[in-house]
Design a protein around this motif. Structure first.
Motif, mmCIF file in Angstrom:
data_model
loop_
_atom_site.group_PDB
_atom_site.id
_atom_site.type_symbol
_atom_site.label_atom_id
_atom_site.label_comp_id
_atom_site.label_asym_id
_atom_site.label_seq_id
_atom_site.Cartn_x
_atom_site.Cartn_y
_atom_site.Cartn_z
ATOM 1 N N GLN A 5 33.235 -4.095 -27.107
ATOM 2 C CA GLN A 5 32.171 -3.121 -26.861
ATOM 3 C C GLN A 5 31.123 -3.697 -25.914
ATOM 4 O O GLN A 5 30.656 -3.018 -25.001
ATOM 5 N N VAL A 6 30.751 -4.946 -26.117
ATOM 6 C CA VAL A 6 29.760 -5.599 -25.254
ATOM 7 C C VAL A 6 30.269 -5.668 -23.819
ATOM 8 O O VAL A 6 29.553 -5.319 -22.881
ATOM 9 N N THR A 7 31.507 -6.092 -23.646
ATOM 10 C CA THR A 7 32.042 -6.220 -22.288
ATOM 11 C C THR A 7 32.148 -4.867 -21.596
ATOM 12 O O THR A 7 31.897 -4.770 -20.400
ATOM 13 N N ALA A 8 32.487 -3.827 -22.321
ATOM 14 C CA ALA A 8 32.566 -2.486 -21.729
ATOM 15 C C ALA A 8 31.176 -1.945 -21.400
ATOM 16 O O ALA A 8 30.947 -1.426 -20.303
ATOM 17 N N ASP A 9 30.231 -2.079 -22.329
ATOM 18 C CA ASP A 9 28.882 -1.552 -22.128
ATOM 19 C C ASP A 9 28.137 -2.270 -21.011
ATOM 20 O O ASP A 9 27.380 -1.660 -20.271
ATOM 21 N N LEU A 10 28.332 -3.580 -20.900
ATOM 22 C CA LEU A 10 27.585 -4.371 -19.932
ATOM 23 C C LEU A 10 28.382 -4.728 -18.679
ATOM 24 O O LEU A 10 27.861 -5.387 -17.790
ATOM 25 N N ASN A 11 29.640 -4.293 -18.618
ATOM 26 C CA ASN A 11 30.503 -4.600 -17.482
ATOM 27 C C ASN A 11 30.503 -6.108 -17.205
ATOM 28 O O ASN A 11 30.172 -6.570 -16.116
ATOM 29 N N CYS A 12 30.856 -6.863 -18.251
ATOM 30 C CA CYS A 12 30.813 -8.311 -18.147
ATOM 31 C C CYS A 12 32.024 -8.944 -18.813
ATOM 32 O O CYS A 12 32.817 -8.259 -19.456
ATOM 33 N N VAL A 13 32.141 -10.249 -18.629
ATOM 34 C CA VAL A 13 33.136 -11.038 -19.341
ATOM 35 C C VAL A 13 32.373 -12.000 -20.242
ATOM 36 O O VAL A 13 31.221 -12.339 -19.976
ATOM 37 N N VAL A 14 33.015 -12.415 -21.321
ATOM 38 C CA VAL A 14 32.407 -13.385 -22.227
ATOM 39 C C VAL A 14 33.205 -14.673 -22.123
ATOM 40 O O VAL A 14 34.421 -14.683 -22.317
ATOM 41 N N LEU A 15 32.507 -15.738 -21.780
ATOM 42 C CA LEU A 15 33.111 -17.064 -21.691
ATOM 43 C C LEU A 15 32.761 -17.801 -22.975
ATOM 44 O O LEU A 15 31.588 -18.030 -23.260
ATOM 45 N N ILE A 16 33.767 -18.143 -23.754
ATOM 46 C CA ILE A 16 33.532 -18.743 -25.066
ATOM 47 C C ILE A 16 33.874 -20.226 -25.027
ATOM 48 O O ILE A 16 34.974 -20.611 -24.614
ATOM 49 N N HIS A 57 20.429 0.510 -26.226
ATOM 50 C CA HIS A 57 20.878 1.897 -26.149
ATOM 51 C C HIS A 57 22.257 2.047 -26.792
ATOM 52 O O HIS A 57 22.504 2.989 -27.534
ATOM 53 N N ALA A 58 23.125 1.118 -26.511
ATOM 54 C CA ALA A 58 24.488 1.184 -27.068
ATOM 55 C C ALA A 58 24.457 1.050 -28.584
ATOM 56 O O ALA A 58 25.170 1.760 -29.293
ATOM 57 N N VAL A 59 23.634 0.169 -29.107
ATOM 58 C CA VAL A 59 23.521 -0.009 -30.551
ATOM 59 C C VAL A 59 22.952 1.244 -31.193
ATOM 60 O O VAL A 59 23.461 1.732 -32.187
ATOM 61 N N SER A 60 21.898 1.797 -30.595
ATOM 62 C CA SER A 60 21.277 3.011 -31.139
ATOM 63 C C SER A 60 22.268 4.168 -31.156
ATOM 64 O O SER A 60 22.328 4.947 -32.098
ATOM 65 N N LYS A 61 23.055 4.280 -30.101
ATOM 66 C CA LYS A 61 24.052 5.344 -30.002
ATOM 67 C C LYS A 61 25.093 5.233 -31.103
ATOM 68 O O LYS A 61 25.501 6.221 -31.696
ATOM 69 N N LYS A 62 25.512 4.022 -31.416
ATOM 70 C CA LYS A 62 26.538 3.804 -32.443
ATOM 71 C C LYS A 62 26.003 4.094 -33.844
ATOM 72 O O LYS A 62 26.741 4.478 -34.722
ATOM 73 N N GLU A 63 24.695 3.901 -34.055
ATOM 74 C CA GLU A 63 24.098 4.103 -35.368
ATOM 75 C C GLU A 63 23.919 5.572 -35.703
ATOM 76 O O GLU A 63 23.734 5.932 -36.849
#
Length: 64
Positions: A5-16, A57-63
């Protein structure tokens, strides 16, 4: 939030990494967020201000 969800909402990749993670914008390649590993989960500690608004905004929308 889930990583997908984070990667889709923010158009990013997560480097772990073993103790931290980085959020990197797909288009600009800039680091837009950082997180730390606590126990077995990664928590975003720092997110660029413009991106933080999108995340709120994404969190509020999901709630709803």
């Amino acid at each position: 939030m889930h990583v997908s969800q984070v990667t889709a909402d923010l158009n990013c990749v997560v480097l772990i990494y073993s103790t931290f993670c980085l959020l990197q914008d797909i288009l600009t390649k800039k680091i837009i967020g950082r997180g730390t590993k606590r126990e077995e989960l990664y928590y975003v500690d720092d997110l660029s201000s413009g991106r933080a608004n999108l995340m709120d905004h994404a969190v509020s929308k999901k709630e709803q």
